[in-house]
Write a protein that holds these residues in place. Sequence first.
Motif, PDB file in Angstrom:
ATOM      1  N   VAL A 191      68.282  32.724  38.670  1.00 58.15           N
ATOM      2  CA  VAL A 191      67.408  32.827  37.503  1.00 58.15           C
ATOM      3  C   VAL A 191      68.228  32.857  36.207  1.00 58.15           C
ATOM      4  CG1 VAL A 191      65.782  34.383  36.337  1.00 58.15           C
ATOM      5  CG2 VAL A 191      65.548  33.946  38.784  1.00 58.15           C
ATOM      6  N   LEU A 192      69.452  33.340  36.292  1.00 55.17           N
ATOM      7  CA  LEU A 192      70.304  33.534  35.099  1.00 55.17           C
ATOM      8  C   LEU A 192      71.578  32.701  35.204  1.00 55.17           C
ATOM      9  CD1 LEU A 192      70.136  37.458  35.001  1.00 55.17           C
ATOM     10  CD2 LEU A 192      68.724  35.880  33.660  1.00 55.17           C
ATOM     11  N   PRO A 193      71.450  31.381  35.121  1.00 51.45           N
ATOM     12  CA  PRO A 193      72.635  30.536  35.338  1.00 51.45           C
ATOM     13  C   PRO A 193      73.723  30.739  34.279  1.00 51.45           C
ATOM     14  CG  PRO A 193      70.773  29.231  34.544  1.00 51.45           C
ATOM     15  CD  PRO A 193      70.235  30.589  34.871  1.00 51.45           C
ATOM     16  N   ASP A 194      73.353  31.285  33.124  1.00 48.48           N
ATOM     17  CA  ASP A 194      74.334  31.465  32.049  1.00 48.48           C
ATOM     18  C   ASP A 194      74.889  32.882  31.990  1.00 48.48           C
ATOM     19  OD1 ASP A 194      73.951  28.801  31.285  1.00 48.48           O
ATOM     20  OD2 ASP A 194      72.210  29.356  30.058  1.00 48.48           O
ATOM     21  N   LYS A 220      62.348  39.343  39.688  1.00 48.53           N
ATOM     22  CA  LYS A 220      62.496  37.943  39.287  1.00 48.53           C
ATOM     23  C   LYS A 220      61.810  37.680  37.939  1.00 48.53           C
ATOM     24  CE  LYS A 220      62.308  33.329  41.334  1.00 48.53           C
ATOM     25  NZ  LYS A 220      62.102  32.623  42.630  1.00 48.53           N
ATOM     26  N   ALA A 221      60.610  38.171  37.793  1.00 51.09           N
ATOM     27  CA  ALA A 221      59.848  37.913  36.562  1.00 51.09           C
ATOM     28  C   ALA A 221      60.557  38.518  35.352  1.00 51.09           C
ATOM     29  CB  ALA A 221      58.433  38.477  36.692  1.00 51.09           C
ATOM     30  N   LEU A 222      61.073  39.734  35.515  1.00 54.40           N
ATOM     31  CA  LEU A 222      61.753  40.371  34.383  1.00 54.40           C
ATOM     32  C   LEU A 222      62.983  39.564  33.973  1.00 54.40           C
ATOM     33  CD1 LEU A 222      62.056  42.801  32.431  1.00 54.40           C
ATOM     34  CD2 LEU A 222      63.658  43.752  34.109  1.00 54.40           C
ATOM     35  N   LEU A 223      63.784  39.154  34.958  1.00 53.13           N
ATOM     36  CA  LEU A 223      65.009  38.415  34.617  1.00 53.13           C
ATOM     37  C   LEU A 223      64.681  37.064  33.985  1.00 53.13           C
ATOM     38  CD1 LEU A 223      67.335  39.317  37.623  1.00 53.13           C
ATOM     39  CD2 LEU A 223      67.187  40.376  35.358  1.00 53.13           C
ATOM     40  N   GLU A 224      63.639  36.408  34.485  1.00 52.10           N
ATOM     41  CA  GLU A 224      63.229  35.136  33.877  1.00 52.10           C
ATOM     42  C   GLU A 224      62.874  35.331  32.411  1.00 52.10           C
ATOM     43  OE1 GLU A 224      61.496  32.554  37.686  1.00 52.10           O
ATOM     44  OE2 GLU A 224      60.163  33.951  36.639  1.00 52.10           O
ATOM     45  N   SER A 225      62.262  36.459  32.101  1.00 54.24           N
ATOM     46  CA  SER A 225      61.822  36.703  30.718  1.00 54.24           C
ATOM     47  C   SER A 225      62.977  37.057  29.792  1.00 54.24           C
ATOM     48  CB  SER A 225      60.771  37.823  30.708  1.00 54.24           C
ATOM     49  OG  SER A 225      61.401  39.089  30.879  1.00 54.24           O
ATOM     50  N   LEU A 226      64.153  37.379  30.387  1.00 55.91           N
ATOM     51  CA  LEU A 226      65.287  37.819  29.566  1.00 55.91           C
ATOM     52  C   LEU A 226      66.476  36.856  29.642  1.00 55.91           C
ATOM     53  CD1 LEU A 226      65.224  41.632  30.446  1.00 55.91           C
ATOM     54  CD2 LEU A 226      64.350  40.533  28.367  1.00 55.91           C
ATOM     55  N   GLU A 251      62.846  49.089  24.519  1.00 56.27           N
ATOM     56  CA  GLU A 251      62.246  48.092  25.411  1.00 56.27           C
ATOM     57  C   GLU A 251      63.333  47.279  26.091  1.00 56.27           C
ATOM     58  OE1 GLU A 251      59.123  45.412  24.053  1.00 56.27           O
ATOM     59  OE2 GLU A 251      58.576  46.972  22.598  1.00 56.27           O
ATOM     60  N   ASN A 252      63.021  46.787  27.302  1.00 55.78           N
ATOM     61  CA  ASN A 252      64.002  46.023  28.071  1.00 55.78           C
ATOM     62  C   ASN A 252      64.660  44.898  27.261  1.00 55.78           C
ATOM     63  OD1 ASN A 252      64.028  47.322  30.639  1.00 55.78           O
ATOM     64  ND2 ASN A 252      62.064  46.359  31.175  1.00 55.78           N
ATOM     65  N   ALA A 253      63.867  44.160  26.470  1.00 59.20           N
ATOM     66  CA  ALA A 253      64.421  43.013  25.739  1.00 59.20           C
ATOM     67  C   ALA A 253      65.438  43.457  24.687  1.00 59.20           C
ATOM     68  CB  ALA A 253      63.301  42.207  25.087  1.00 59.20           C
ATOM     69  N   VAL A 254      65.179  44.597  24.075  1.00 56.26           N
ATOM     70  CA  VAL A 254      66.125  45.130  23.071  1.00 56.26           C
ATOM     71  C   VAL A 254      67.421  45.544  23.763  1.00 56.26           C
ATOM     72  CG1 VAL A 254      66.502  46.994  21.397  1.00 56.26           C
ATOM     73  CG2 VAL A 254      64.245  45.901  21.582  1.00 56.26           C
ATOM     74  N   VAL A 255      67.275  46.194  24.888  1.00 56.20           N
ATOM     75  CA  VAL A 255      68.444  46.627  25.656  1.00 56.20           C
ATOM     76  C   VAL A 255      69.278  45.425  26.091  1.00 56.20           C
ATOM     77  CG1 VAL A 255      69.136  47.706  27.840  1.00 56.20           C
ATOM     78  CG2 VAL A 255      67.382  48.775  26.400  1.00 56.20           C
ATOM     79  N   ALA A 256      68.586  44.386  26.588  1.00 54.85           N
ATOM     80  CA  ALA A 256      69.292  43.186  27.056  1.00 54.85           C
ATOM     81  C   ALA A 256      70.049  42.519  25.915  1.00 54.85           C
ATOM     82  CB  ALA A 256      68.301  42.210  27.679  1.00 54.85           C
ATOM     83  N   VAL A 282      74.962  54.390  26.167  1.00 53.99           N
ATOM     84  CA  VAL A 282      74.013  53.978  27.213  1.00 53.99           C
ATOM     85  C   VAL A 282      72.648  53.704  26.598  1.00 53.99           C
ATOM     86  CG1 VAL A 282      72.709  54.794  29.228  1.00 53.99           C
ATOM     87  CG2 VAL A 282      75.186  55.155  29.113  1.00 53.99           C
ATOM     88  N   LEU A 283      72.102  52.560  26.956  1.00 55.69           N
ATOM     89  CA  LEU A 283      70.776  52.155  26.500  1.00 55.69           C
ATOM     90  C   LEU A 283      69.855  52.047  27.696  1.00 55.69           C
ATOM     91  CD1 LEU A 283      72.027  49.326  24.191  1.00 55.69           C
ATOM     92  CD2 LEU A 283      70.407  51.086  23.427  1.00 55.69           C
ATOM     93  N   ILE A 284      68.846  52.873  27.728  1.00 55.05           N
ATOM     94  CA  ILE A 284      67.888  52.831  28.829  1.00 55.05           C
ATOM     95  C   ILE A 284      66.741  51.905  28.467  1.00 55.05           C
ATOM     96  CG2 ILE A 284      66.126  54.219  30.008  1.00 55.05           C
ATOM     97  CD1 ILE A 284      68.081  56.424  30.204  1.00 55.05           C
ATOM     98  N   GLY A 285      66.468  50.955  29.342  1.00 51.76           N
ATOM     99  CA  GLY A 285      65.394  50.002  29.099  1.00 51.76           C
ATOM    100  C   GLY A 285      64.178  50.276  29.958  1.00 51.76           C
ATOM    101  N   SER A 286      63.021  49.931  29.416  1.00 51.89           N
ATOM    102  CA  SER A 286      61.758  50.060  30.147  1.00 51.89           C
ATOM    103  C   SER A 286      60.772  49.090  29.506  1.00 51.89           C
ATOM    104  CB  SER A 286      61.245  51.499  30.040  1.00 51.89           C
ATOM    105  OG  SER A 286      59.908  51.594  30.487  1.00 51.89           O
ATOM    106  N   ARG A 287      59.657  48.822  30.195  1.00 56.19           N
ATOM    107  CA  ARG A 287      58.617  48.035  29.544  1.00 56.19           C
ATOM    108  C   ARG A 287      58.105  48.781  28.321  1.00 56.19           C
ATOM    109  NH1 ARG A 287      54.991  46.879  34.730  1.00 56.19           N
ATOM    110  NH2 ARG A 287      56.012  48.857  35.176  1.00 56.19           N
ATOM    111  N   SER A 288      58.095  50.108  28.408  1.00 56.15           N
ATOM    112  CA  SER A 288      57.582  50.921  27.309  1.00 56.15           C
ATOM    113  C   SER A 288      58.736  51.613  26.590  1.00 56.15           C
ATOM    114  CB  SER A 288      56.624  51.979  27.889  1.00 56.15           C
ATOM    115  OG  SER A 288      56.737  53.196  27.189  1.00 56.15           O
ATOM    116  N   ALA A 289      58.857  51.350  25.298  1.00 52.22           N
ATOM    117  CA  ALA A 289      59.921  51.988  24.510  1.00 52.22           C
ATOM    118  C   ALA A 289      59.782  53.502  24.561  1.00 52.22           C
ATOM    119  CB  ALA A 289      59.878  51.486  23.065  1.00 52.22           C
ATOM    120  N   GLY A 290      58.542  53.978  24.560  1.00 52.64           N
ATOM    121  CA  GLY A 290      58.303  55.421  24.589  1.00 52.64           C
ATOM    122  C   GLY A 290      58.855  56.064  25.849  1.00 52.64           C
TER     123      GLY A 290
END
Lengths: 220, 220
Positions: free
Chosen positions: A128-131, A82-88, A61-66, A36-44
Amino acid sequence: MTGDTTVSGISIGILGGTGDQGKGLARRFALAGHPVLIGSRSAGRAQEAAESIGSGARGAENAVVATEADLVIVAVPYDGHKALLESLRTELAGKIVVDCVNPLGFDKQGAYALPVEEGSAAQQAAAVLPDSRVVAAFHHVSAVVLMDPAVEKVDLDVLVLGDDREATDTVQALASVIPGVRGIYGGRLRNAFQVEALTANLISINRRYKAHAGVRVTDV
Amino acid sequence: MTGDTTVSGISIGILGGTGDQGKGLARRFALAGHPVLIGSRSAGRAQEAAESIGSGARGAENAVVATEADLVIVAVPYDGHKALLESLRTELAGKIVVDCVNPLGFDKQGAYALPVEEGSAAQQAAAVLPDSRVVAAFHHVSAVVLMDPAVEKVDLDVLVLGDDREATDTVQALASVIPGVRGIYGGRLRNAFQVEALTANLISINRRYKAHAGVRVTDV
């Protein structure tokens, strides 16, 4: 409920895994033996949450988890959804993305469903995530129950919605690794709004009956 | 679930009682000993339906039923819902009106929820009937199960929604006269849409699992 679909060993990332719902799911999947990988804006903060859960959970961080997880659960507040998913979008391409976000508002009369332009949070994710392979599930799990070490079996069906049969089968199998839980197919993504919104009713029920209400589907 | 609320002896009128859902409810309430009045546009068809149910059920035109019954259930197709209620505003004044209408559309992918200008069928009823006590309930009952003489206990919770506590208590008590059924408070009328719409998901579940799915609320 899903025949021989196996989810053995797949790693699960949880965006917004430091919130109550995400942390509760992280705990149950880690206990069931999943990486299990827990994601957050802050890695800490993600690492702190992972340590509090134990059972080998890690935080990043969320991007690493994704990027790293086989399957990604979205458990962020609706505000930032929406903003988070767009960024990932790139990181989540090709993956099963499980949306468990409930767009709710609160006032002195309790909870109510917020309108969503795309129809539902899950359909917003799909837009937001067509793929990605977007599935809606885990809307009605009680964070309190998931975190409670005294609750060995969680008395709940998880409604799993989506338009990709292999993906919904996988998520049904995943739900069923939590003792007591059944993953039940609950329809196509276009019928996700009412499943998300029903959480407002469960909150009313919790208030009236001093409960942590969930839903079971009868005759299945 | 409702303390000492009693519904003993109250007469129940069912508008649209010749349809599957209305007839199934009529049958169960008649079996429980309630005077039951089946309503239809045609008195003849209402009487036929009443005879097929037996247990003392009677049939009459909708307006007669709305006038005579203590409590009135609205089980008409969504198409004619608003117009019928508008035509019965005077007859229904002061009464508990239980709306169990599910505004659904169907296409080759199955059922889906229709948007309702007032928010939900139940809110539409409340808007059209300002002098009635509108409650939403009985959305998820399976007509097949209600009509099946082999089913003695109906495995189902009925979610009861409304803003008038005495009225929701009464309807919860009424639901609970059907063996196996619990009437559970499910929130305010503003949260009725998702309860109505969830019927689309239950239809998907029925198709996938060859079931007559209902819902139970856990931890209550």
